[in-house]
Every structure is written in C-alpha cells, then in structure tokens.
Design an enzyme around this catalytic site. Structure first.
Site, PDB file in Angstrom:
ATOM      1  N   CYS A 180       0.854  -1.188   0.000  1.00  0.00           N
ATOM      2  CA  CYS A 180       0.000   0.000   0.000  1.00  0.00           C
ATOM      3  C   CYS A 180       0.891   1.240   0.000  1.00  0.00           C
ATOM      4  CB  CYS A 180      -0.995  -0.031   1.149  1.00  0.00           C
ATOM      5  SG  CYS A 180      -0.236  -0.358   2.749  1.00  0.00           S
ATOM      6  N   ARG A 181       0.699   2.159   0.948  1.00  0.00           N
ATOM      7  CA  ARG A 181       1.415   3.448   0.846  1.00  0.00           C
ATOM      8  C   ARG A 181       2.824   3.385   1.401  1.00  0.00           C
ATOM      9  NH1 ARG A 181      -4.073   5.582   2.880  1.00  0.00           N
ATOM     10  NH2 ARG A 181      -5.161   5.823   0.895  1.00  0.00           N
TER      11      ARG A 181
END
Lengths: 223, 223
Positions: A180-181
């Site tokens: 993800c981030r």
DNA sequence: CGATTAGTCAATAGACTTCTTGAGTATGCG
DNA sequence: CGCATACTCAAGAAGTCTATTGACTAATCG
C-alpha cells in the site's frame, strides 16, 4: 567588537533553519507530509485522511507552506497542495532516523501488528525483488487514483474495499504480495489478513512508492 | 471497526517521529547540534559557544538526548555530549533543505558578508580541489583542539587569535585558502579580512569538516 | 573534612502553539 | 441572481515550551 554582530548573524541563520524544524514538529503536519508523498491532494481530502477539521488542516498547511515545504495551486473551487522539491527525500530521511534511533517506533509497530495477528519477518529487499520478478501476483490495494499516480511495474490495482468481491480474479495457487502506501499504512495489513482467511499464501511488502522512488526502483504511472 | 485502532496506531507513530522534529524546532538546539558536528564537547563549553546559561544548555541537551540525537558520557566532574550515529548527516540534510528552500537564509548570509566587506563568489568545489592539490597555503583557523580532531590533509593550524602574530610563517607570494567550521562560522571570514589587510591574496573556503566527511573528502586527525 | 566545580532538577512567568468556533471570501452552478 | 462549496481568516481557551532562578547532587581537591 565583531562578536555581537556575528552572534546576531548566527542567531538569524539558525532561526531560519528552525522554520523547517518547526514545520515537522507536529504529528499532524508530519502526517500531512506523509499523505502528500503519495501525490498532490486538495485540502479536504487531506483533512479527511489526517482526521482534522477543515479549518485546522488549512492552518497546518499554511505552516508547511510558509516553511516552503509544500506549494499550493488554486483551480476553480479547489486548492491543491503538493510537496516542494527535495521534501520527499527529507521526510524519508527523518523517518529513517526516527526508526533507527527510537526503539519506541519499532515497539509501537510490533504491538499493532501482533494485535492484528500479522507478525512476520520477511527480508524486505528480497521480497521487493520477487515482486519485480513477475513470479508472484502483486496487488496494489490503495484507492485507484493512487495506483494511477504510480505503482510497481507488474502490480494490479485491487483496492482493499473491492478485494473480497474480486477474489475470483486471483489464482489460488500463486503467492500474493500486497503493498500500500508504505510501512505505516494499514491497508496491506488488512488485505493480507483477508487473503489468508480465504486460503491464499499472502505477504505484505512494507515499502511503498515514496520509498521506491527514493531508491531508484522503477515506478510506472497510469494504466 | 478497525479504523479507530489504526487511527491510534498512526497517531502513535507520527507522535514518535515528532520527537525528532521537536528536537530540531529550536534555534538553540540546532546550534548545539552544529557545534557537536565538530566533535564531542562538555556542557559548559557548549553553553559558552551557543550563548546559553549552564542550566539552560543542560536542559536543551536533555531534550536532544531524549530524542536520541546525542549521547552523554560522564567522566569525573565532566559530562561529554556527542552526536549519535546518523545525526550529522541528518543535520546537514536539514541545512541543505533550508538553504535550498528558504531564500531568506541566503539573504541573511549575503547581508552579513556585505557588511563585513567580504562579498565574493568562488566556485566552492574548484576551491576545495585547489586546497587539496598543495598549490596554495591552506589555513585552519579554528582553535587547535578542533584542528586536532580533524582537518584537511595539507592544512596548517593557525587559530584566528594567533594569526596576526604568526604572519611571518606565511610566504607572501603564495595564495592563502582559509577555512573554519563551515558556512555559518565566521572565523575564516575574519581571517581572510586580516590577511588581505596585510597584502596577502586570500580566499575563504566555505565548507568545513562535517561537509567533507559527508562528501567523502579525506579528513585527517591529529598532527 | 569542608570547599569548589560541573552539571542536573524543580518551579515559575511569559511566550508561543494548537484546536475550535464562527464569520468571511471566492468560485461555480441552477 | 441566490445558494452551495471549498477554503481561509480571526479570536480565544487550553495546553506546551523556553529561559531564569535558586536549590540540589556528585566528584574532586586541599
């Protein structure tokens, strides 16, 4: 005597440096910078992500802007903020220093992961290499617009919110790597939990696009 | 819902990062870090250099220590503080970012230099190469103990306070390059002024030992 | 032992920061 | 035009940080 004049000069210079320091002296502002590492955002999107009121977010953004860490651009009703040059790198340096020097960061992270039943230790570099090799299914579980702004070469976009309903697209006999981030984003942690529940072999890649850009790993846009 | 738990996790993590940010959010603490880049120092030496009372300096040092940016070691009556690993690099990154993003830093510096009649623009890299080449007289005008802690290979130690009385040691027909602690230290500026008054061709090298270490330039100890 | 020195601790006044609230501005839309 | 939206501005209460002061501790010296 020259001393008092040079004293004033030094004080002035360090006062200036401090503007950068003060900008990163609030957890909320660091969070805003973290979000902005994913790409430009409008004020209310930022406020939403960081859990701030609109007015408060706007105020924090002003502080970052006076320190020249971010830039604003107005178009129609929306004001879009983006990181200034060199700031992503500086933020990652700060984060790395905090991780290296503050044992508490690791402790907090470990506590959260254990609570989520997701304790594991994977060699991050080796995992990134495998994700790049094409031998595994690579999942980008962020919202689609963030995927579009930049993702690993052979990742496919499956936002966490759609994961359960799109499991059919994923072959069961292939290992899944989800990201993800970055290390402090929880989307991939959840994704891995769901996938394991459903019988997949799944691991989380801790790094994210900002880390890859800094390390020179190819990050594609769009598609 | 998992959101509130992950909110708390994020808040905790950014709170931790903020400890580093808060540590560098005060001009006096940045100045202390700057001094510590030259090498370990005792509390009252630090207080003297930074223009702080002993108690106040001690307090600032505690803050830096809780952020793990510096380490303390007591021996006899004296407590010696030193930079922790990776902190010199981080401080230089912060300084570089401030220089790049804040036009005011350059303006302040220029104003001071003009006032001192020392305005000049020298290509810093080229000058460093010349200083390393041995074709010029290289002067380290810091106090002797700082010279001992690390200096350019063919620099000779002539503290600013002794410069006037030791001019006899310096051949008049050779260009002189003087340096001190770094871009915001005023010793070399004064030294160049004195040398020019006495008819020397002299220039200031803006960088200092911390910069050279970070850039991989050889820095000798002792002698 | 008592005096001296280097440094820390504790309390506090004054200055800055943060978040909240409510009002104000600019743009766009029907 | 009037109204909604996205954002900024201003003021104030509550909290945090800084510098100062004076007392305290720990090591050293005669």
């Amino acid at each position: 005597m020259a001393t008092s004049r040079s004293r004033r000069f030094k004080d002035d210079v360090f006062e200036q440096f401090t503007r950068i320091g003060k900008a990163v002296a609030s957890p909320k502002r660091l969070e805003l910078l973290d979000i902005l590492c994913q790409g430009p955002r409008t004020v209310d999107v930022l406020a939403g992500h960081a859990g701030l009121s609109l007015a408060n977010a706007s105020q924090h953004l002003q502080v970052l802007r006076t320190a020249r860490l971010i830039e604003a651009e107005k178009s129609g009703l929306f004001v879009t903020y983006r990181l200034a040059d060199g700031v992503e790198g500086f933020y990652l340096d700060l984060r790395r220093l905090a991780e290296a020097r503050l044992a508490e960061v690791e402790a907090t992270t470990r506590a959260y992961l254990e609570e989520r039943g997701a304790m594991e230790s994977v060699d991050s570099d080796a995992l990134l290499q495998r994700a790049l090799s094409g031998d595994v299914t690579v999942l980008d579980v962020r919202p689609p617009e963030e995927y579009r702004a930049g993702h690993l070469p052979n990742a496919r976009s499956v936002p966490l919110s759609e994961l359960r309903s799109r499991l059919g697209e994923l072959p069961k006999d292939r290992e899944v790597v989800a990201y993800c981030r970055g290390p402090y984003c929880v989307l991939a942690i959840e994704a891995v939990r769901v996938l394991r529940e459903e019988g997949y072999t799944a691991v989380r890649l801790e790094s994210g696009p900002p880390d890859w850009r800094a390390a020179g790993v190819p990050v594609e846009a769009s598609s």
